[in-house]
Design a protein around this motif. Structure first.
Motif, PDB file in Angstrom:
ATOM      1  N   LYS A   1     -59.078  36.044 -77.518  1.00 35.75           N
ATOM      2  CA  LYS A   1     -59.843  37.185 -78.614  1.00 35.75           C
ATOM      3  C   LYS A   1     -59.731  36.510 -79.673  1.00 35.75           C
ATOM      4  O   LYS A   1     -59.486  35.208 -80.337  1.00 35.75           O
ATOM      5  N   LYS A   2     -60.500  36.895 -80.431  1.00 36.03           N
ATOM      6  CA  LYS A   2     -61.379  35.890 -82.095  1.00 36.03           C
ATOM      7  C   LYS A   2     -59.560  36.632 -82.447  1.00 36.03           C
ATOM      8  O   LYS A   2     -59.378  37.618 -82.529  1.00 36.03           O
ATOM      9  N   ALA A   3     -59.739  35.941 -84.056  1.00 37.93           N
ATOM     10  CA  ALA A   3     -58.703  36.072 -84.476  1.00 37.93           C
ATOM     11  C   ALA A   3     -58.961  35.616 -85.771  1.00 37.93           C
ATOM     12  O   ALA A   3     -59.443  34.935 -86.213  1.00 37.93           O
ATOM     13  N   VAL A   4     -57.942  36.168 -86.862  1.00 39.82           N
ATOM     14  CA  VAL A   4     -58.080  36.387 -88.480  1.00 39.82           C
ATOM     15  C   VAL A   4     -56.086  36.624 -88.374  1.00 39.82           C
ATOM     16  O   VAL A   4     -56.527  37.075 -88.223  1.00 39.82           O
ATOM     17  N   PHE A   5     -56.437  35.119 -89.215  1.00 44.89           N
ATOM     18  CA  PHE A   5     -54.903  34.792 -89.899  1.00 44.89           C
ATOM     19  C   PHE A   5     -55.519  35.676 -91.670  1.00 44.89           C
ATOM     20  O   PHE A   5     -55.517  34.303 -92.325  1.00 44.89           O
ATOM     21  N   ASP A   6     -54.219  36.401 -91.805  1.00 51.34           N
ATOM     22  CA  ASP A   6     -54.420  36.495 -93.270  1.00 51.34           C
ATOM     23  C   ASP A   6     -52.652  36.480 -93.686  1.00 51.34           C
ATOM     24  O   ASP A   6     -51.881  37.436 -93.745  1.00 51.34           O
ATOM     25  N   ASP A   7     -52.624  35.710 -94.008  1.00 55.49           N
ATOM     26  CA  ASP A   7     -50.991  35.414 -94.949  1.00 55.49           C
ATOM     27  C   ASP A   7     -51.405  35.545 -96.913  1.00 55.49           C
ATOM     28  O   ASP A   7     -51.896  34.856 -97.245  1.00 55.49           O
ATOM     29  N   GLU A   8     -50.056  36.505 -97.487  1.00 57.15           N
ATOM     30  CA  GLU A   8     -50.779  36.798 -98.901  1.00 57.15           C
ATOM     31  C   GLU A   8     -50.056  34.951 -99.577  1.00 57.15           C
ATOM     32  O   GLU A   8     -50.490  34.243-100.839  1.00 57.15           O
ATOM     33  N   VAL A   9     -49.192  34.113 -98.628  1.00 54.17           N
ATOM     34  CA  VAL A   9     -49.473  32.846 -99.545  1.00 54.17           C
ATOM     35  C   VAL A   9     -49.936  31.165 -98.857  1.00 54.17           C
ATOM     36  O   VAL A   9     -51.023  30.438 -99.688  1.00 54.17           O
ATOM     37  N   LEU A  10     -50.344  31.354 -97.501  1.00 54.04           N
ATOM     38  CA  LEU A  10     -50.905  30.654 -96.956  1.00 54.04           C
ATOM     39  C   LEU A  10     -52.131  30.585 -96.633  1.00 54.04           C
ATOM     40  O   LEU A  10     -53.332  29.491 -96.459  1.00 54.04           O
ATOM     41  N   GLY A  11     -52.640  31.713 -97.174  1.00 55.42           N
ATOM     42  CA  GLY A  11     -54.058  32.642 -97.121  1.00 55.42           C
ATOM     43  C   GLY A  11     -55.060  32.878 -95.877  1.00 55.42           C
ATOM     44  O   GLY A  11     -53.931  33.122 -95.124  1.00 55.42           O
ATOM     45  N   LYS A  12     -56.555  33.374 -96.206  1.00 58.20           N
ATOM     46  CA  LYS A  12     -56.613  33.904 -95.280  1.00 58.20           C
ATOM     47  C   LYS A  12     -57.719  32.400 -94.369  1.00 58.20           C
ATOM     48  O   LYS A  12     -58.138  31.834 -95.496  1.00 58.20           O
ATOM     49  N   ASN A  13     -57.490  32.490 -93.442  1.00 56.80           N
ATOM     50  CA  ASN A  13     -58.216  31.671 -92.233  1.00 56.80           C
ATOM     51  C   ASN A  13     -58.811  32.541 -91.196  1.00 56.80           C
ATOM     52  O   ASN A  13     -58.375  33.389 -90.382  1.00 56.80           O
TER      53      ASN A  13
END
Length: 313
Positions: free
Chosen positions: A273-285
């Motif tokens: 599946k397609k994914a989004v990584f959204d972290d308050e420190v590492l950022g959004k990818n």
């Protein structure tokens, strides 16, 4: 919680109600998923088990013939351990007849090399591979399937848990978001790796049987920077095409970056599946893909490790 159903050799079924440990692995690019499950000793299962199916909310997340049944007795008691691989394992375990196909189409490959082994559906276009596809002595049905997809599409095929074959990468429009908040998959550990040494900067291609490697395909990924790492492809050979060079670059880009997330609970159905990584420190990818899943169940509870890789560069 996952549901584990054993099918006996006489087609009757039994649910494993109290598994002690479970490990399940699924990875894009690896033909067969694998499952190992232990539970209190059952003579009935030990003697009659043939297949195992795993469900999550009535969706099949694993289905395969049992490879091994082991009964272990020690001072703590007796347990049974079952190891199984998914349907694609049959393609790995069976040798294909040596022959050469001329201009084979996807439907032909499906009927000849997949359908006889329980693969019940496929997704591909109707355009054949124009050329000769040689099957050498000792090649498995999976190798035939893989070589066809590599030459026709420049892709790595995939067979899903419910027995559907994708000749190209799975075309999945669903997107999952890893992060904090409603509708997102929470994680308690994240590891981001940028592996620049995996990048291939250029592939040089031989386009004529009597020519040189004069063709050049450069990696447009901006992450290459000043990196120089060259490969060569003979596009006139039986096992390679110009698309092979594109795939080498694409694969190097995919291998060069990953995010590994540890999540509580079971998330087996995320593979592909397609994914989004959204972290308050590492950022959004964004533009990520779930490329690998490892699910474990122990007395401490359920855990899923998800590996994300870039889909586009």
């Amino acid at each position: 919680m996952l549901k584990f159903v054993i099918k006996y050799s006489d087609n009757t079924q039994r649910t494993i109600e109290n598994p002690l440990t479970v490990v399940m692995n699924s990875e894009l690019g690896v033909p067969a998923d694998d499952l190992t499950i232990t539970f209190p000793f059952s003579r009935e299962i030990s003697k009659n088990a043939d297949f195992i199916n795993v469900f999550m909310n009535d969706e099949t997340v694993f289905s395969g013939q049992i490879d091994e049944i082991v009964n272990i007795k020690n001072d703590s008691g007796v347990i049974t351990r079952i190891a199984a691989r998914s349907r694609a394992a049959a393609l790995l375990d069976n040798e294909a007849e040596p022959v050469t196909y001329i201009n084979p189409a996807p439907e032909f490959i499906f009927n000849r090399h997949l359908k006889p082994f329980g693969i019940n559906d496929y997704e591909a276009d109707s355009t054949p591979f124009f050329g000769a596809l040689k099957i050498d002595k000792g090649m498995s049905h999976w190798q035939v399937f893989q070589n066809f997809c590599k030459n026709r599409y420049g892709s790595i095929p995939r067979i899903t848990a419910n027995g559907k074959a994708f000749f190209r990468e799975i075309d999945n429009t669903d997107t999952v978001v890893f992060g904090k908040g409603d509708g997102k998959i929470n994680y308690y550990s994240a590891k981001e790796s940028d592996m620049r040494y995996k990048l291939i900067s250029e592939v040089r291609v031989k386009l004529d049987e009597f020519g040189t490697y004069s063709g050049r395909i450069e990696n447009q990924n901006s992450a290459c920077g000043n990196i120089t790492r060259v490969r060569y492809v003979n596009a006139t050979a039986d096992t390679s095409t110009i698309e092979t060079a594109d795939k080498i670059i694409s694969q190097s880009n995919s291998d060069s970056y990953k995010i590994v997330l540890e999540c509580a609970g079971s998330h087996i159905n995320l593979i592909g599946k397609k994914a989004v990584f959204d972290d308050e420190v590492l950022g959004k990818n964004q533009n990520l893909l779930v490329s690998k899943i490892k699910y474990t169940l122990t007395k401490s509870g359920e855990k899923t490790v998800a590996e994300l890789r870039k889909e586009k560069f």
